[in-house]
Design an enzyme around this catalytic site. Sequence first.
Site, PDB file in Angstrom:
ATOM      1  N   GLU A 423      -1.637  58.503  82.563  1.00  0.00           N
ATOM      2  CA  GLU A 423      -2.381  57.271  82.754  1.00  0.00           C
ATOM      3  C   GLU A 423      -3.358  57.064  81.598  1.00  0.00           C
ATOM      4  OE1 GLU A 423      -5.062  57.632  85.963  1.00  0.00           O
ATOM      5  OE2 GLU A 423      -5.996  55.664  85.644  1.00  0.00           O
ATOM      6  N   ASP A 496      -5.505  60.319  86.725  1.00  0.00           N
ATOM      7  CA  ASP A 496      -6.881  60.689  87.062  1.00  0.00           C
ATOM      8  C   ASP A 496      -7.027  60.834  88.569  1.00  0.00           C
ATOM      9  OD1 ASP A 496      -7.627  60.588  84.449  1.00  0.00           O
ATOM     10  OD2 ASP A 496      -8.415  58.529  84.537  1.00  0.00           O
ATOM     11  N   ASP A 498      -9.072  59.552  90.447  1.00  0.00           N
ATOM     12  CA  ASP A 498      -9.926  58.478  90.963  1.00  0.00           C
ATOM     13  C   ASP A 498      -9.048  57.400  91.597  1.00  0.00           C
ATOM     14  OD1 ASP A 498      -8.736  57.289  88.840  1.00  0.00           O
ATOM     15  OD2 ASP A 498     -10.566  56.952  87.662  1.00  0.00           O
ATOM     16  N   ASP A 500      -8.177  54.332  90.600  1.00  0.00           N
ATOM     17  CA  ASP A 500      -7.151  53.764  89.719  1.00  0.00           C
ATOM     18  C   ASP A 500      -5.972  54.719  89.566  1.00  0.00           C
ATOM     19  OD1 ASP A 500      -8.371  51.404  89.323  1.00  0.00           O
ATOM     20  OD2 ASP A 500      -9.185  51.870  87.320  1.00  0.00           O
TER      21      ASP A 500
END
Length: 632
Positions: A423, A496, A498, A500
């Site tokens: 990503e 990641d 997170d 996103d």
Amino acid sequence: MAVDRYEATDIEILEGLEAVRRRPGMYIGSTDQRGLHHLVFEVVDNSVDEALAGACDKIEVTIHPDNTVTVVDNGRGIPVETHPQMNKSALEVVHTVLHAGAKFGGGGYKVASGLHGVGVSAVNALSEWLEVEVRRNGKVYQQRYERGVPTTSVQVIGKAKDTGTKTTFLPDREIVRTLNYNFNSLTQRFREMAFLTRGLKITLKDERGDREHSFYFEGGIQSFVRYLNRNRKVLHTEPIYTERTVDSAIIEMAIQYTDGYAESVYAFANNINTVDGGTHLTGFRSALTRTINDYARRNNILKDTDPGFTGEDVREGLTAVISVKLKDPQFESQTKAKLGNAEVKGLVESVVSERLSTLLEEEPRTAKAIIEKCLTAARARAAARKARDLVIRRSALESATLPGKLADCSERDPKKSELYIVEGDSAGGSAKQGRDRRFQAILPLRGKILNVEKAGLNKILSNKEIQALVTALGTGISDQFDIKNLRYHRIIIMTDADVDGSHIRTLLLTFFFRHMEPLIANGHLYIAQPPLYRIEAKSKHTYVYTEEEREGLLKKWGSQKATVQRYKGLGEMNPDQLWETTMDPEGRTILQVTIEDAAKADRTFNMLMGAEVPPRKRFIQTHAKQVRHLDV
Ligand code: 0RA
């Protein structure tokens, strides 16, 4: 003993015969049934030579119950007169001196090939015994040999009104491993011989059973073509035939078109089937292509702008026999089955074009049938070419050009190759620097573009990032998907930890499930597990991957002053750290994505697409638990 001192020539003769017996394979190819047949062919070839000289029109071959073979011809008879240099009967010289046959009656058309043409002396050397009878000069002469050595002189045993040669021999069981002649194999060759020698009658009698086959073809190779087309539908009733003698070369052609697609073109030189072609075949092909094209253009069947017929176009459905007979045939190639005489190309070319152009002008119905066949062939070939080009172009679009952002690995074996789907460009940069480029490829995906949460799959497929992914994988997609073309056997999604990151991961999982399910079913898909924290105390440091791990470690290190670094994204790790924690096969943890129940997974994926946050989160966690420890 009549002789107690050999002359030098006799010693040479014995050495020659001994060489043949020591290495029979060099002379008859092998010592099995094929070799056995070669002995028969060698003797028959000599009689066929006499027929080619126009001096013989009957050959009779008999297999006797005791496995001896007799070959009789009605030629001029092998000369029996004394050979001046050898001071011996020519008959004896022919039967005892290797390659002596060629020195007699030279200047004729000789059946010759790599294995044949060694002369009857080789057959004699490899026979337990051989007897030859010559009818000539009103007399019958006879001589007998055992293992190539004369046991009698040439004797007159009677009177004769006619001429000819009769040879009877018993192949030596010390040399050949079988005396079991195959009637059909012999028949096949004799049929071919008879086709190629117009007017010659060859009979094979098998006294072991009670079989007899005779071959005689007034039409020569014209009959050959009819025979080859006997079960085919022909486009014109008469084969097109010509025979011409140019500069002592005899050139014969017979062709006939069928409604089929196969090309059956046989080329012979001095009755040898030249399976590797050569100058006679080249000459024939170029004459055929040129003459038919010329005719089609002259008659406006092909317009100026039309491409001409190709060689393949004009040979589709064609049955042809080309036969040349030369005084001095030169054979090339490993198998000696290719004609090399350069002058023959032009000769065949002119003989074939002359006959063919005359025919096309004089027989419009035949011409029409041939031209229509060529037109159909040309159209079909053009259509096939178009279809093929389309396929090639499509596959070129799909797989030939790898996406520019892919940092490929050097390994070409998919089994040993990995693809990290990363990503974001910054994480992609770290991954590219940290990876082992020998087997790890990196494909960075731009998160923002991918983050189209509610987009339908059609839209996802038109997404440039997804297209790059498909191209990198090499497999095609949906019903075009072919796992055989997969370029990496481990595909690792690295995002990641997170929101996103989880969106992108979800989207990728959905995509893989919908369009590349076998990839998951075959265990090729993984999720990378980057650490959540780096914990450092005194001179040591470690990485932890879960909250529980962090708490456990901090308790253990208790009194020490520890520094805890939280990684919010992959981009926060330097390349070395990324390698050490997430990419090094020795130290990393990757989770294999499995699908236990495809229907259930599909529902879950559907739900993930644009549903509220809680169920989506639950899925990821559950899924992660399911696949944990399935690491490779
Ligand atoms: C050399 C010269 C002549 C005939 C032959 C060979 C000859 C060889 C074989 C082998 C099997 N059958 C054969 N028939 C003939 C011609 C001699 C002359 O001019 O009469």
